[in-house]
Scaffold this motif. Sequence first.
Motif, PDB file in Angstrom:
ATOM      1  N   VAL A 139       4.426  18.503  10.912  1.00 44.59           N
ATOM      2  CA  VAL A 139       4.637  17.292  10.116  1.00 44.59           C
ATOM      3  C   VAL A 139       3.482  17.174   9.130  1.00 44.59           C
ATOM      4  O   VAL A 139       2.359  16.834   9.498  1.00 44.59           O
ATOM      5  N   SER A 151       8.113  17.049   7.154  1.00 46.90           N
ATOM      6  CA  SER A 151       7.385  15.797   6.998  1.00 46.90           C
ATOM      7  C   SER A 151       8.247  14.651   7.478  1.00 46.90           C
ATOM      8  O   SER A 151       9.464  14.793   7.626  1.00 46.90           O
ATOM      9  N   LYS A 152       7.624  13.494   7.692  1.00 51.30           N
ATOM     10  CA  LYS A 152       8.402  12.270   7.912  1.00 51.30           C
ATOM     11  C   LYS A 152       8.784  11.694   6.548  1.00 51.30           C
ATOM     12  O   LYS A 152       9.605  10.808   6.442  1.00 51.30           O
ATOM     13  N   PHE A 164       1.927  16.829  14.961  1.00 50.93           N
ATOM     14  CA  PHE A 164       1.693  15.651  14.129  1.00 50.93           C
ATOM     15  C   PHE A 164       0.240  15.667  13.641  1.00 50.93           C
ATOM     16  O   PHE A 164      -0.646  16.106  14.373  1.00 50.93           O
ATOM     17  N   TRP A 198      11.653  14.705  18.514  1.00 48.26           N
ATOM     18  CA  TRP A 198      11.326  13.711  17.485  1.00 48.26           C
ATOM     19  C   TRP A 198      11.501  12.301  18.022  1.00 48.26           C
ATOM     20  O   TRP A 198      10.738  11.406  17.695  1.00 48.26           O
TER      21      TRP A 198
END
Length: 295
Positions: free
Chosen positions: A9, A63-64, A278, A287
Amino acid sequence: MKVRTFSIVAGSMACNAKCPFCVAHMTPANGISSKEPAVNWRNFRKACQFARDGGCVTAMITSKGEPTIFPDQVTRFLKELSTFNFPVLELQTNGILIADGETKRVSDEHLQAWYDAGLNMVAISVCHWEREMNKRIYMGEQSKRDYIDLPALIEKLHRFGFSVRLAVVMLKGFIDSPEAVDKMIEFARTHKVEQLTFRPVSKPDKSENEKVFQWTSSNHVPATLEAEVNQHLASQGTVLNNLTHGATVYDVNGQNVCMTNCLTVQPDNEEMRQIIFFPDGHLRYAWQHAGAIIF
Ligand code: SF4
């Protein structure tokens, strides 16, 4: 424990797109940093080791939000990854900043540095082959911003030596039938896209975000579509691989096509579908479940 995919991420919740099925863009702008977020690099190297010890050959920067908003960080991730010799390095992106000739946020120098550090595959999320349809999702129905020239982006990535995957999010009224799948395959073939994946939009739990829940409830494809598309692809092409996590890979007249779903947790499976790093240093394997944590 075997590990299939190592997801990283990168970046923050910041994204330059407006997908109505995404929780990331619902985050208030004042919660988004324009600076490169800090990364626990010591733990990142441990996560790389964990993945390699589990036999993982693929590392994917995701990525978020949108990872290319912080292109220097992508470069750093790739350089750190290069010491662990993952045969396949991937970047998942909406592609907008790579295509963008104006802001030059992602420069040719970045692309060259990514190639030199070993990046193989750039996976671009799309909802359709038509520019106007993608604009409705990525830029917003009312937006004056135009969507990118997707064929030009594919060509640019090929010019730099990358392979390209189009990761299609299936939505009602967009790619929602075997006929639409066939047209998307034709687009991929025309532009020499190496891999094409289809995945129904995921419907979040109501509690996560009311607006996203309402939109995805109205626009998700029928549950029967996955089986219908699999049947169609099997009749049109050759099954190459039944992956353990419910995805099937086909060759359809020379085009690689994968039909997949959103399942990530399979408690009885000896293989972890993915581990997820993360930036704060935590390594997880799902997730949606904070309890699925390795360190
Ligand atoms: S591109 Fe990805 S992160 Fe950005 S709004 Fe769309 S789904 Fe969300």
